[in-house]
Design a protein around this motif. Structure first.
Motif, PDB file in Angstrom:
ATOM      1  N   VAL A 107      16.260  63.376   6.005  1.00  0.00           N
ATOM      2  CA  VAL A 107      16.917  62.078   5.890  1.00  0.00           C
ATOM      3  C   VAL A 107      18.185  62.116   6.734  1.00  0.00           C
ATOM      4  CG1 VAL A 107      18.020  60.411   4.348  1.00  0.00           C
ATOM      5  CG2 VAL A 107      15.973  61.649   3.602  1.00  0.00           C
ATOM      6  N   ALA A 108      18.374  61.095   7.574  1.00  0.00           N
ATOM      7  CA  ALA A 108      19.540  61.021   8.459  1.00  0.00           C
ATOM      8  C   ALA A 108      20.199  59.657   8.327  1.00  0.00           C
ATOM      9  CB  ALA A 108      19.119  61.264   9.904  1.00  0.00           C
ATOM     10  N   ASP A 109      21.507  59.605   8.642  1.00  0.00           N
ATOM     11  CA  ASP A 109      22.236  58.346   8.591  1.00  0.00           C
ATOM     12  C   ASP A 109      21.835  57.418   9.732  1.00  0.00           C
ATOM     13  OD1 ASP A 109      23.638  59.088   6.319  1.00  0.00           O
ATOM     14  OD2 ASP A 109      25.281  59.969   7.464  1.00  0.00           O
ATOM     15  N   SER A 110      21.381  57.986  10.849  1.00  0.00           N
ATOM     16  CA  SER A 110      20.964  57.189  12.002  1.00  0.00           C
ATOM     17  C   SER A 110      20.015  58.023  12.850  1.00  0.00           C
ATOM     18  CB  SER A 110      22.170  56.744  12.827  1.00  0.00           C
ATOM     19  OG  SER A 110      22.870  57.877  13.322  1.00  0.00           O
ATOM     20  N   PHE A 111      19.342  57.383  13.775  1.00  0.00           N
ATOM     21  CA  PHE A 111      18.416  58.101  14.645  1.00  0.00           C
ATOM     22  C   PHE A 111      18.386  57.524  16.062  1.00  0.00           C
ATOM     23  CE2 PHE A 111      16.017  54.593  12.916  1.00  0.00           C
ATOM     24  CZ  PHE A 111      15.284  54.132  13.998  1.00  0.00           C
ATOM     25  N   ARG A 112      18.921  56.318  16.261  1.00  0.00           N
ATOM     26  CA  ARG A 112      18.760  55.630  17.538  1.00  0.00           C
ATOM     27  C   ARG A 112      19.492  56.331  18.684  1.00  0.00           C
ATOM     28  NH1 ARG A 112      16.087  51.199  16.136  1.00  0.00           N
ATOM     29  NH2 ARG A 112      16.414  50.323  14.057  1.00  0.00           N
ATOM     30  N   GLU A 113      20.496  57.149  18.358  1.00  0.00           N
ATOM     31  CA  GLU A 113      21.226  57.847  19.408  1.00  0.00           C
ATOM     32  C   GLU A 113      20.566  59.168  19.801  1.00  0.00           C
ATOM     33  OE1 GLU A 113      22.394  59.800  15.678  1.00  0.00           O
ATOM     34  OE2 GLU A 113      21.992  57.744  16.306  1.00  0.00           O
ATOM     35  N   LEU A 114      19.497  59.559  19.114  1.00  0.00           N
ATOM     36  CA  LEU A 114      18.840  60.829  19.390  1.00  0.00           C
ATOM     37  C   LEU A 114      18.050  60.789  20.697  1.00  0.00           C
ATOM     38  CD1 LEU A 114      17.402  61.646  15.834  1.00  0.00           C
ATOM     39  CD2 LEU A 114      19.426  62.650  16.901  1.00  0.00           C
ATOM     40  N   PRO A 115      17.914  61.936  21.382  1.00  0.00           N
ATOM     41  CA  PRO A 115      17.007  61.988  22.534  1.00  0.00           C
ATOM     42  C   PRO A 115      15.593  61.574  22.112  1.00  0.00           C
ATOM     43  CG  PRO A 115      18.337  63.986  22.373  1.00  0.00           C
ATOM     44  CD  PRO A 115      18.555  63.230  21.093  1.00  0.00           C
ATOM     45  N   TYR A 116      14.819  61.052  23.055  1.00  0.00           N
ATOM     46  CA  TYR A 116      13.490  60.565  22.684  1.00  0.00           C
ATOM     47  C   TYR A 116      12.474  60.821  23.794  1.00  0.00           C
ATOM     48  CZ  TYR A 116      14.958  56.527  25.501  1.00  0.00           C
ATOM     49  OH  TYR A 116      15.426  55.721  26.513  1.00  0.00           O
ATOM     50  N   VAL A 117      11.207  60.759  23.403  1.00  0.00           N
ATOM     51  CA  VAL A 117      10.111  60.954  24.342  1.00  0.00           C
ATOM     52  C   VAL A 117       9.980  59.695  25.193  1.00  0.00           C
ATOM     53  CG1 VAL A 117       7.634  61.347  24.606  1.00  0.00           C
ATOM     54  CG2 VAL A 117       8.912  62.519  22.780  1.00  0.00           C
ATOM     55  N   ALA A 118      10.151  59.856  26.521  1.00  0.00           N
ATOM     56  CA  ALA A 118      10.078  58.717  27.435  1.00  0.00           C
ATOM     57  C   ALA A 118       8.742  58.622  28.147  1.00  0.00           C
ATOM     58  CB  ALA A 118      11.206  58.793  28.463  1.00  0.00           C
ATOM     59  N   GLY A 119       7.983  59.716  28.175  1.00  0.00           N
ATOM     60  CA  GLY A 119       6.691  59.697  28.852  1.00  0.00           C
ATOM     61  C   GLY A 119       5.859  60.897  28.459  1.00  0.00           C
TER      62      GLY A 119
END
Length: 390
Positions: free
Chosen positions: A114-126
């Motif tokens: 459980v996290a307070d946020s996730f949108r700032e995390l690195p993500y899979v782009a391709g």
């Protein structure tokens, strides 16, 4: 090593705690019990204790025992006398017992956080060859992980739930909600909002206090190793997937792999601090259900901030209903609790449902295993001290 039948608890000792434990011994307890593989501390203690969460208090009563929690298959528990509990050491060839079966909670220990946020995390782009999904042995390309070094391991996670809670001023009640998320972390259209749709885009209710975000549930779907960093002309690093479990897709988030993310031993105990009335509720039941029974996992609207830790036992209660007083006001259809103009409501008491033991704790959300119950545990039910009687 334990000495043969070393006394662990002497109820006759002149302490208040000793008398309290004596009162909690079940009248139907066996004289002896040989611990078997597959037993749990909870199940064994339930054989001779009215309150299984008092197990640690019993074994800790004698300071001579180096680790009172370690009970092994082959040990003999003796309850032949009402004034003592003793243990005869077995061969010690297997692992000690746990309070709960790890198989019941292992997927939640390994795969959920459980996290307070996730949108700032690195993500899979391709994905490799522009595929729609990727699995073990395939490459995924991650944006936002510029400083990653070759050989470092990362977990691929996906948001699944959003937990919120508000304190409604007009009624004084807490309302807890869980909302299903898609792989991007957006609310799934058409999915139940767990209550009020306004919670998603609003920071407050018209008749209540602010809506507090308890956290986002993140499910681990894979693990990968960095095999190539940034190269000229690109913006992503390369991650080779290692797990053949769930497939990875564009939009999944990336977090570092934790060395020890969870506990493996749990010892049942009552809460160490007071429980705020109405604050702790069942926020969700595993497998997208709205109700569960013994050995089902539930999410709870409270965590370390409320003084909860792993092993904390709580009782589950269905909140009392408010029904029309059809006897005194047979023609009433009022929905409030206060009589007015010849109409009124009757408040019924809360109803006991069962007990739950917390096995993983975050700041504002915990996961627990329902240990026992006399009826299903529903989303929204309240959690109280394990000794609560109303």
């Amino acid at each position: 090593m334990f000495k043969s039948f070393r006394t662990v608890l002497a109820v006759a000792a002149f302490t208040v705690g000793s008398y309290a434990v004596a009162a909690d011994l079940s009248g139907s307890h066996p004289d002896t019990y040989v611990v078997k593989r597959g037993d749990t501390l909870w199940d064994i203690s339930a054989k001779f204790l009215k309150k299984p969460w008092l197990w640690p208090e019993i074994w800790q009563a004698n300071p001579q025992i180096k680790n009172p929690h370690l009970i092994y298959p082959g040990d003999v528990l003796s309850l032949a006398y009402l004034d003592r509990v003793a243990v005869q050491a077995g061969p010690r060839e297997e692992q000690p017992l746990n309070a709960i079966p790890l198989s019941d909670v292992e997927p939640f220990l390994k795969n959920l956080s459980v996290a307070d946020s996730f949108r700032e995390l690195p993500y899979v782009a391709g994905l490799e060859e522009n595929q729609l999904r990727a699995t073990a042995g395939q490459l995924v390309y991650v944006l936002g992980l510029d400083q990653a070094q070759v050989g470092e391991r990362y977990a691929v996670v996906r948001p699944t739930q959003r937990y919120t809670q508000t304190h409604v001023n007009s009624s004084g009640e807490y309302l807890t909600y869980s909302e299903d998320l898609d792989f991007r972390g957006r609310r799934i259209k058409g999915a139940p909002a767990g209550g009020l749709d306004s919670l998603w885009n609003s920071s407050a209710l018209a008749d209540g206090g602010p809506v507090e975000l308890l956290g986002y549930e993140l499910e681990q779907v894979n693990v990968g190793t960095v095999t190539r960093g940034l190269v000229p002309g690109t913006e992503t690093i390369s991650l080779t997937l290692q797990d053949s479990g769930k497939e990875v897709r564009v939009g999944d988030r990336i977090v570092p792999v934790q060395a020890k993310p969870y506990d493996l031993q749990f010892f049942p105990h009552a809460p160490s601090v007071g429980i705020s009335e109405g604050k702790l509720q069942i926020a969700a039941v595993a497998s997208a259900l709205v109700a569960g029974g013994p050995r089902d996992v539930v999410a709870i609207s409270g965590g370390s901030r409320e003084g909860l830790d792993n092993g904390t036992v709580l009782s589950i209660w269905r909140q009392g209903s408010h029904v029309n007083n059809d006897v005194r006001w047979p023609n009433s259809s009022r929905l409030d609790d206060q009589p007015r103009s010849g109409a009124g409501r009757v408040s019924l008491p809360d109803e006991y449902v069962g007990h739950v033991m917390i096995f993983r704790t975050f700041e504002k959300v915990s996961y627990g295993l329902v240990m026992e119950g006399i009826k299903p545990s529903h989303v929204g039910y309240e959690l109280k001290h394990p000794d609560a009687t109303y």
